[in-house]
Write an enzyme that holds these catalytic residues in place. Structure first.
Site, mmCIF file in Angstrom:
data_model
loop_
_atom_site.group_PDB
_atom_site.id
_atom_site.type_symbol
_atom_site.label_atom_id
_atom_site.label_comp_id
_atom_site.label_asym_id
_atom_site.label_seq_id
_atom_site.Cartn_x
_atom_site.Cartn_y
_atom_site.Cartn_z
ATOM 1 N N ASN A 44 0.873 -1.171 0.000
ATOM 2 C CA ASN A 44 0.000 0.000 0.000
ATOM 3 C C ASN A 44 0.910 1.221 0.000
ATOM 4 O OD1 ASN A 44 -1.808 2.021 0.462
ATOM 5 N ND2 ASN A 44 -2.703 1.128 2.328
ATOM 6 N N ARG A 70 -2.559 -2.037 -3.514
ATOM 7 C CA ARG A 70 -3.786 -1.267 -3.315
ATOM 8 C C ARG A 70 -3.740 -0.049 -4.231
ATOM 9 N NH1 ARG A 70 -5.426 2.752 1.385
ATOM 10 N NH2 ARG A 70 -7.557 3.086 0.698
ATOM 11 N N ARG A 112 -12.131 15.317 7.597
ATOM 12 C CA ARG A 112 -12.943 15.644 6.411
ATOM 13 C C ARG A 112 -14.366 15.989 6.812
ATOM 14 N NH1 ARG A 112 -11.515 10.405 2.969
ATOM 15 N NH2 ARG A 112 -9.734 10.069 4.325
ATOM 16 N N MET A 161 -10.797 10.102 17.673
ATOM 17 C CA MET A 161 -12.026 9.848 18.425
ATOM 18 C C MET A 161 -11.738 9.505 19.881
ATOM 19 S SD MET A 161 -15.245 9.888 18.450
ATOM 20 C CE MET A 161 -16.141 9.773 16.907
ATOM 21 N N ASN A 174 -13.971 -0.054 18.161
ATOM 22 C CA ASN A 174 -13.563 0.235 19.545
ATOM 23 C C ASN A 174 -14.412 1.240 20.312
ATOM 24 O OD1 ASN A 174 -10.992 -1.315 19.598
ATOM 25 N ND2 ASN A 174 -10.521 0.050 17.896
ATOM 26 N N GLU A 232 -8.074 -5.454 5.506
ATOM 27 C CA GLU A 232 -7.973 -5.194 4.066
ATOM 28 C C GLU A 232 -6.842 -6.006 3.428
ATOM 29 O OE1 GLU A 232 -9.102 -0.761 3.248
ATOM 30 O OE2 GLU A 232 -8.628 -0.969 5.371
HETATM 31 P P1 ADP Z 1 -7.227 4.441 9.429
HETATM 32 O O1 ADP Z 1 -8.438 4.882 8.696
HETATM 33 O O2 ADP Z 1 -6.094 5.403 9.331
HETATM 34 O O3 ADP Z 1 -6.835 2.993 9.193
HETATM 35 P P2 ADP Z 1 -8.206 3.480 11.983
HETATM 36 O O4 ADP Z 1 -9.143 2.513 11.348
HETATM 37 O O5 ADP Z 1 -7.067 2.938 12.770
HETATM 38 O O6 ADP Z 1 -7.643 4.549 10.953
HETATM 39 O O7 ADP Z 1 -9.092 4.417 12.930
HETATM 40 C C1 ADP Z 1 -8.555 5.509 13.588
HETATM 41 C C2 ADP Z 1 -9.630 6.071 14.510
HETATM 42 O O8 ADP Z 1 -10.045 5.039 15.422
HETATM 43 C C3 ADP Z 1 -9.138 7.247 15.341
HETATM 44 O O9 ADP Z 1 -10.154 8.236 15.402
HETATM 45 C C4 ADP Z 1 -8.987 6.617 16.717
HETATM 46 O O10 ADP Z 1 -9.157 7.538 17.756
HETATM 47 C C5 ADP Z 1 -10.124 5.620 16.714
HETATM 48 N N1 ADP Z 1 -9.936 4.625 17.762
HETATM 49 C C6 ADP Z 1 -8.993 3.670 17.859
HETATM 50 N N2 ADP Z 1 -9.099 3.013 19.043
HETATM 51 C C7 ADP Z 1 -10.135 3.577 19.711
HETATM 52 C C8 ADP Z 1 -10.753 3.355 20.973
HETATM 53 N N3 ADP Z 1 -10.307 2.421 21.799
HETATM 54 N N4 ADP Z 1 -11.810 4.126 21.295
HETATM 55 C C9 ADP Z 1 -12.263 5.089 20.469
HETATM 56 N N5 ADP Z 1 -11.718 5.342 19.276
HETATM 57 C C10 ADP Z 1 -10.667 4.615 18.888
#
Ligand code: ADP
Length: 397
Positions: free
Chosen positions: A6, A84, A234, A277, A328, A379
């Site tokens: 990727n 990708r 975004r 988040m 999560n 993915e």
């Molecule tokens: P990407 O799209 O870059 O692959 P991810 O799928 O890892 O990103 O998602 C990132 C988001 O997930 C961030 O907003 C992060 O805060 C949130 N996140 C990860 N772990 C937790 C958690 N335990 N509680 C709340 N939000 C989480």
């Protein structure tokens, strides 16, 4: 083994997957490419290898990454590479074996994804140079959505823009939606080709998809990954009149405004604090009102979009959450599902707090008429599946 690559504008991520067991054997990333702080890190059979890349760009970083990998893994054991690629336009509706003509066509789609396709191609060129003897296969983020009907894929703008400029909704995150859809069908003990799902990918980028009988029939991202849900930085949907208004009142150019909508909006823009988040939920708990507002807008807009996508399904067999937030953030799922009572959606508080870990992914109550699930996306595994199917088909010719 199958190597997944990727390649982004300043990073290259790799995953080595066992073709039969689908186990992750090694995971590597080169980051901050072109910067003095460029670094490389590989985890190969639980051992971590870190090194300074000394400002290397894509080609040099690729060479370094592969040399580290081939010190620990037999190169001849790799049967194919999956790349990708973000935008396949209307031309690429399935994973495709790369050759010069296909590469030229991906290049010609760069105007649809100027930040992504050129960076994907840098990785493709470098990887083919260092591994010319094995097949390289492009897997497109847009491909899973290629069969969306015209009523879902066209905008209500002059029809000639579609023919002249390719203006239509393409959708993204296809590999993730396809993977979690298939996994959800397994959990539900149903055929993927016979269920109606709402899949919700909430990471830094966020999108939701309506899947009917294994096919994406509508999705929230559109011509670009800026449309649809509120995301980390975004905006998602805004009034199409906003650009003109902000240009007039602030003197910004269209490109500058688009940049603000991509990089300074969403959770970050509303909270004024973070795009993360986890951090916002902690700040909201501490009474930060703007963090509360950001999370509330995120969930409200998500619920509204899911209710809209339900129109494309007619009947909803399950709602499936994935991505860092989806997997999560129990609070986000709870706030969203609470707003979807009219679809019959309900959560079991304990199952939701445990992210479905003790209940085979289910976070809805036992026997609920509308199952709600948490499914971890993968993915790389899905790309390996696509690549594997092409390699197997070639072997059988
Ligand atoms: P990407 O799209 O870059 O692959 P991810 O799928 O890892 O990103 O998602 C990132 C988001 O997930 C961030 O907003 C992060 O805060 C949130 N996140 C990860 N772990 C937790 C958690 N335990 N509680 C709340 N939000 C989480």
């Amino acid at each position: 083994m199958i190597l997944i690559i990727n390649s982004g504008s300043s990073s290259i991520k790799m995953a080595l997957i066992d073709k039969l067991s689908e186990a992750l054997l090694a995971e590597g990333r080169a980051e901050r490419l072109g910067d003095v702080q460029a670094r490389l890190s590989w985890t190969i059979t639980d051992q971590v290898h870190d090194m300074d890349l000394q400002g290397a760009r894509h080609e040099a970083a690729m060479l370094q990454m592969l040399s580290v990998l081939f010190c620990h893994i037999e190169k001849t054991g790799i049967v194919a590479v999956g790349h990708r690629v973000v935008h396949g336009g209307e031309r690429f509706v399935a994973p495709t074996l790369l050759d010069d003509a296909v590469i030229a066509e991906i290049q010609s789609l760069s105007h649809l994804a100027p930040l992504h396709n050129p960076a994907n191609l840098l990785g493709i060129h470098a990887a083919i140079k260092h591994m010319p003897e094995i097949p390289h296969i492009a897997v497109f983020d847009t491909a899973f959505h290629h069969a969306m009907p015209l009523c879902a894929s066209l905008y209500a703008v002059p029809y000639r823009w579609y023919g002249e400029y390719g203006v239509r909704r393409y959708g993204f995150h296809g590999t993730s939606h396809h993977y979690v859809g298939q996994q959800a069908a397994l959990i539900l003990d149903r055929q993927f080709s016979d269920c109606r799902l709402l899949t919700v990918h909430l990471g830094n980028g966020c999108s939701a998809t309506a899947i009917v009988d294994g096919i994406s029939v509508d999705t929230t991202m559109g011509m670009t990954p800026l449309e649809g849900l509120m995301m980390g930085t975004r905006s998602g949907d805004v009034d199409p009149g906003l650009h003109d208004f902000i240009a007039r009142v602030s003197g910004k150019t269209l490109a500058e405004i688009t940049d603000v909508l991509n990089r300074e909006s969403g959770l970050l823009g509303v909270s004024g604090r973070s795009n993360d988040m986890r951090e916002l939920l902690a700040a909201a708990d501490d009474g930060d009102e703007r963090a509360v507002l950001a999370v509330d807008i995120f969930c409200y807009r998500l619920a509204k979009s899911l209710a809209g996508l339900a129109v494309a399904l007619g009947r909803v067999d399950a709602i499936v959450f994935t991505g860092g937030i989806g997997e999560n953030a129990s609070v986000v799922r709870a706030k969203t599902i609470e707003l979807l009572e009219m679809l019959g959606a309900q959560l079991d508080t304990v199952r939701n707090q445990r992210h479905g870990q003790d209940s085979n992914g289910f976070i809805s109550p036992c026997g609920a008429s509308l199952p709600v699930l948490v499914v971890a996306t993968n993915e790389e595994k899905m790309i390996a599946r696509y690549v594997s199917a092409i390699v197997n088909a070639q072997e059988n010719i």
